[in-house]
Design a protein around this motif. Structure first.
Motif, PDB file in Angstrom:
ATOM      1  N   GLU A   1       5.204 -25.756  24.121  1.00 14.09           N
ATOM      2  CA  GLU A   1       4.359 -27.066  24.080  1.00 14.09           C
ATOM      3  C   GLU A   1       5.353 -28.260  23.539  1.00 14.09           C
ATOM      4  OE1 GLU A   1       0.186 -28.102  22.143  1.00 14.09           O
ATOM      5  OE2 GLU A   1       0.751 -26.066  22.222  1.00 14.09           O
ATOM      6  N   ASP A   2       4.987 -29.333  24.023  1.00  7.77           N
ATOM      7  CA  ASP A   2       5.677 -30.562  23.835  1.00  7.77           C
ATOM      8  C   ASP A   2       7.452 -30.248  24.134  1.00  7.77           C
ATOM      9  OD1 ASP A   2       3.745 -32.069  22.993  1.00  7.77           O
ATOM     10  OD2 ASP A   2       3.925 -31.179  20.795  1.00  7.77           O
ATOM     11  N   ASN A   3       7.571 -29.810  25.431  1.00 11.12           N
ATOM     12  CA  ASN A   3       9.003 -29.123  25.493  1.00 11.12           C
ATOM     13  C   ASN A   3       9.810 -30.326  25.330  1.00 11.12           C
ATOM     14  OD1 ASN A   3       7.976 -30.266  28.038  1.00 11.12           O
ATOM     15  ND2 ASN A   3       8.054 -28.551  29.040  1.00 11.12           N
ATOM     16  N   ALA A   4       9.643 -31.600  25.989  1.00 16.20           N
ATOM     17  CA  ALA A   4      10.591 -32.748  26.014  1.00 16.20           C
ATOM     18  C   ALA A   4      10.648 -33.108  24.442  1.00 16.20           C
ATOM     19  CB  ALA A   4      10.168 -33.867  26.835  1.00 16.20           C
ATOM     20  N   PHE A   5       9.629 -33.154  23.662  1.00 14.72           N
ATOM     21  CA  PHE A   5       9.944 -33.737  22.294  1.00 14.72           C
ATOM     22  C   PHE A   5      10.834 -32.950  21.436  1.00 14.72           C
ATOM     23  CE2 PHE A   5       5.685 -36.433  22.640  1.00 14.72           C
ATOM     24  CZ  PHE A   5       6.299 -37.238  23.476  1.00 14.72           C
ATOM     25  N   VAL A   6      10.552 -31.421  21.545  1.00 14.79           N
ATOM     26  CA  VAL A   6      11.222 -30.685  20.963  1.00 14.79           C
ATOM     27  C   VAL A   6      12.539 -30.715  21.404  1.00 14.79           C
ATOM     28  CG1 VAL A   6      11.842 -28.050  20.674  1.00 14.79           C
ATOM     29  CG2 VAL A   6       9.235 -29.053  20.876  1.00 14.79           C
ATOM     30  N   LEU A   7      12.994 -30.746  22.722  1.00 13.18           N
ATOM     31  CA  LEU A   7      14.470 -31.018  23.116  1.00 13.18           C
ATOM     32  C   LEU A   7      15.096 -32.237  22.496  1.00 13.18           C
ATOM     33  CD1 LEU A   7      16.710 -30.160  25.144  1.00 13.18           C
ATOM     34  CD2 LEU A   7      15.632 -31.371  26.838  1.00 13.18           C
TER      35      LEU A   7
ATOM     36  N   ASP B   1      14.446 -34.002  19.763  1.00 16.31           N
ATOM     37  CA  ASP B   1      14.411 -33.673  18.418  1.00 16.31           C
ATOM     38  C   ASP B   1      15.918 -32.842  18.110  1.00 16.31           C
ATOM     39  OD1 ASP B   1      12.398 -35.202  18.098  1.00 16.31           O
ATOM     40  OD2 ASP B   1      11.195 -33.437  17.447  1.00 16.31           O
ATOM     41  N   ILE B   2      16.108 -31.858  18.831  1.00 14.98           N
ATOM     42  CA  ILE B   2      17.499 -31.133  19.045  1.00 14.98           C
ATOM     43  C   ILE B   2      18.590 -31.838  19.020  1.00 14.98           C
ATOM     44  CG2 ILE B   2      18.661 -29.059  19.532  1.00 14.98           C
ATOM     45  CD1 ILE B   2      15.887 -27.665  19.905  1.00 14.98           C
ATOM     46  N   ILE B   3      18.458 -32.567  20.100  1.00 14.68           N
ATOM     47  CA  ILE B   3      19.468 -33.543  20.587  1.00 14.68           C
ATOM     48  C   ILE B   3      20.000 -34.471  19.409  1.00 14.68           C
ATOM     49  CG2 ILE B   3      20.104 -35.290  22.156  1.00 14.68           C
ATOM     50  CD1 ILE B   3      18.623 -34.158  24.323  1.00 14.68           C
ATOM     51  N   ILE B   4      19.092 -34.866  18.971  1.00 19.22           N
ATOM     52  CA  ILE B   4      19.128 -36.032  17.816  1.00 19.22           C
ATOM     53  C   ILE B   4      19.756 -35.212  16.514  1.00 19.22           C
ATOM     54  CG2 ILE B   4      18.224 -37.549  15.998  1.00 19.22           C
ATOM     55  CD1 ILE B   4      16.415 -38.155  18.412  1.00 19.22           C
ATOM     56  N   LYS B   5      19.491 -33.990  16.322  1.00 20.24           N
ATOM     57  CA  LYS B   5      20.089 -33.072  15.249  1.00 20.24           C
ATOM     58  C   LYS B   5      21.461 -32.805  15.492  1.00 20.24           C
ATOM     59  CE  LYS B   5      18.444 -29.276  12.512  1.00 20.24           C
ATOM     60  NZ  LYS B   5      17.556 -28.077  12.453  1.00 20.24           N
ATOM     61  N   TYR B   6      21.957 -32.528  16.849  1.00 22.08           N
ATOM     62  CA  TYR B   6      23.236 -32.499  17.390  1.00 22.08           C
ATOM     63  C   TYR B   6      24.047 -33.726  17.128  1.00 22.08           C
ATOM     64  CZ  TYR B   6      22.851 -27.712  19.164  1.00 22.08           C
ATOM     65  OH  TYR B   6      22.872 -26.360  19.235  1.00 22.08           O
TER      66      TYR B   6
ATOM     67  N   ARG C   1      15.949 -40.141  32.255  1.00 22.85           N
ATOM     68  CA  ARG C   1      14.527 -39.238  32.063  1.00 22.85           C
ATOM     69  C   ARG C   1      14.567 -37.771  31.953  1.00 22.85           C
ATOM     70  NH1 ARG C   1       9.975 -42.828  33.087  1.00 22.85           N
ATOM     71  NH2 ARG C   1      10.791 -44.838  33.886  1.00 22.85           N
ATOM     72  N   ILE C   2      14.390 -37.281  31.027  1.00 23.21           N
ATOM     73  CA  ILE C   2      14.654 -35.731  30.679  1.00 23.21           C
ATOM     74  C   ILE C   2      13.104 -35.315  31.134  1.00 23.21           C
ATOM     75  CG2 ILE C   2      15.268 -34.125  29.004  1.00 23.21           C
ATOM     76  CD1 ILE C   2      17.310 -36.327  29.449  1.00 23.21           C
TER      77      ILE C   2
END
Length: 487
Positions: A179-185, A187-192, A171-172
């Motif tokens: 705004e939407d800090n977890a969703f932004v994070l 999406d970046i994880i998936i990008k990596y 759980r992150i």
């Protein structure tokens, strides 16, 4: 009398030798995390027997966890402020952190955290710039400087070690103020994961077996009291180089996903921790009441000769003005529960009156126009829409802002600190000597407000009247005359 030699804070001295299972990895062990999330987890452990241990990860290559390790990852938190009119001044020894790890020099120790059987949570506060994609992090091989890249590695190592087990996701819960800090994070994880050519099954596991909780956090944590350290040290019978000071107020709003309270019992401690389906109403409440309160009082307070928030709120005139504005004009525009809004606003006033925090008005004056546009103007326009008339206090605040940007008041230079174009435009506007013309030019400047405010019925005349009163009276008299004019 010779100074008493104190022993460094340690677990034997503090009788906190119980080893807790590692349930949390924390990215960033700075002042905010130690005064906010670590305090919450420590309280859960002590009051609900949750038994959640934290691993504190050094956030930057130049940081240092050595001092934390030297005192067994213990530290003292002083919480100081006003709650319902009463002064609160408490100290707590925080013992939830079990160890600190430098992921740059001890990279294998960092990777090993993925194998912790009971690990379930990731908390973070890496500043608003921390949740960002760094295209130069092209390799899976670490150590990485980028925070989302580190989380991606931690998740992938866990995915591999437990063979993609559905019950080993994490759980992150990020605490960065975006705004939407977890969703932004996420999406970046998936990008990596895509950049590093990691298997599709890992991306699917992220989506299906991990939870990303958006948050809203609020607590002022000044940190180590370097200007007054001796007075704090006198209250301790041990040496503590990592002590932290925070205000009493705490607000932690977390977006629900996967029955969070079943996994971590936030609802069983007496703190304002809300697990909700939608955090946006709470964000709106904070922006309009807390941040908006700062902004709408700024010009009247500075033009009255005040220097700090506390001094302003304690002043008979400014305090009354601010209370009228928030309770009578801002709160009714928010469309939220009236009782909750009232309680929140009263807490805000307690925070403004905190005698332990000196908050200078000049610091709030930075980018004053854009702050007013976001924090106060929507309340003014909604009030007009709902009531068919101008909100007297918010209108007077707007006039005060326009007067503020003249640059001086009496013989005193005002702390203008804004974009050069805005300051220059106001200078041009104030070349006019007629208040009606100044009001018209300032209100119609769409680069300030993203709209032409002269289209708001009666606003131009009201602002011109307020400007006249401000220039010909002391601020309290100007305000009273303006209220009478609008009655």
């Amino acid at each position: 009398m010779e100074n008493q030699i104190k022993q460094k804070l340690n677990r034997g001295l503090n009788n906190t030798q119980e080893k807790l299972p590692i349930k949390i990895v924390q990215f960033g062990g700075g002042n905010f995390m130690r005064g906010f999330t670590d305090y919450v987890i420590d309280k859960l452990n002590k009051e609900t027997n949750w038994k959640g241990g934290i691993v504190n990860l050094q956030a930057t290559p130049n940081g240092s966890i050595q001092k934390m390790e030297e005192q067994d990852n213990l530290y003292t938190l002083f919480t100081r402020g006003i709650k319902k009119g009463e002064i609160i001044d408490e100290k707590h020894v925080i013992s939830a952190i079990q160890k600190s790890v430098n992921p740059y020099s001890d990279y294998e120790d960092f990777l090993a955290l993925a194998k912790e059987e009971e690990l379930e949570f990731v908390f973070s506060n890496t500043t608003e710039t921390g949740i960002a994609f760094d295209e130069t992090e092209t390799s899976y091989q670490g150590p990485h400087k980028n925070f989302p890249a580190k989380v991606a590695v931690l998740l992938y190592e866990r995915f591999k070690y437990f063979n993609g087990a559905s019950d080993k996701g994490l759980r992150i819960i990020p605490c960065e103020l975006i705004e939407d800090n977890a969703f932004v994070l996420r999406d970046i994880i998936i990008k990596y994961a895509q950049l590093w050519n990691l298997e599709d099954a890992f991306v699917e596991w992220i989506h299906q077996n991990n939870y990303f909780h958006n948050t809203l956090v609020d607590r002022i944590v000044p940190g180590y009291p370097k200007d007054d350290a001796e007075s704090y040290e006198d209250r301790l019978d041990y040496e503590d180089q990592m002590m932290v000071v925070s205000e009493t107020f705490l607000l932690f709003v977390i977006q629900e996903a996967g029955n969070l309270n079943d996994r971590i019992p936030f609802n069983k401690i007496n703190e304002q921790i809300l697990v909700v389906d939608d955090i946006q109403p709470y964000r709106l409440r904070k922006v309009r009441i807390l941040n908006g309160g700062h902004t709408l009082m700024l010009a009247p307070a500075i033009l009255s000769g005040k220097e700090t928030i506390k001094e302003s709120v304690d002043d008979q005139f400014i305090g009354k003005f601010l209370k009228n504005a928030i309770f009578n004009e801002v709160n009714p525009t928010l469309g939220l529960d009236e009782t909750e809004l009232k309680e929140f606003a009263e807490e805000v006033f307690d925070r403004f009156r905190n005698p332990f925090i000196k908050h200078h008005l000049a610091s709030i004056a930075l980018y004053f126009v854009s702050k007013f546009k976001v924090r106060v103007l929507p309340s003014l326009l909604t009030y007009v829409e709902n009531n068919g008339k101008l909100p007297v206090n918010l209108t007077f605040s707007l006039a005060g802002l326009i007067r503020f940007y003249q640059g001086s008041f009496g013989e005193k230079a005002l702390p203008l600190n804004d974009e050069e174009g805005i300051v220059a435009k106001f200078k041009e506007i104030w070349l006019n000597e007629e208040y009606e013309k100044v009001a018209e030019l300032a209100l119609s400047e769409t680069s300030f407000w993203d709209t032409d405010l002269t289209q708001v019925e009666g606003l131009k005349t009201a602002v011109a009247k307020a400007l006249y009163e401000i220039d010909h009276n002391d601020m309290e008299t100007a305000y009273n005359n303006f209220v009478e004019f609008n009655s």
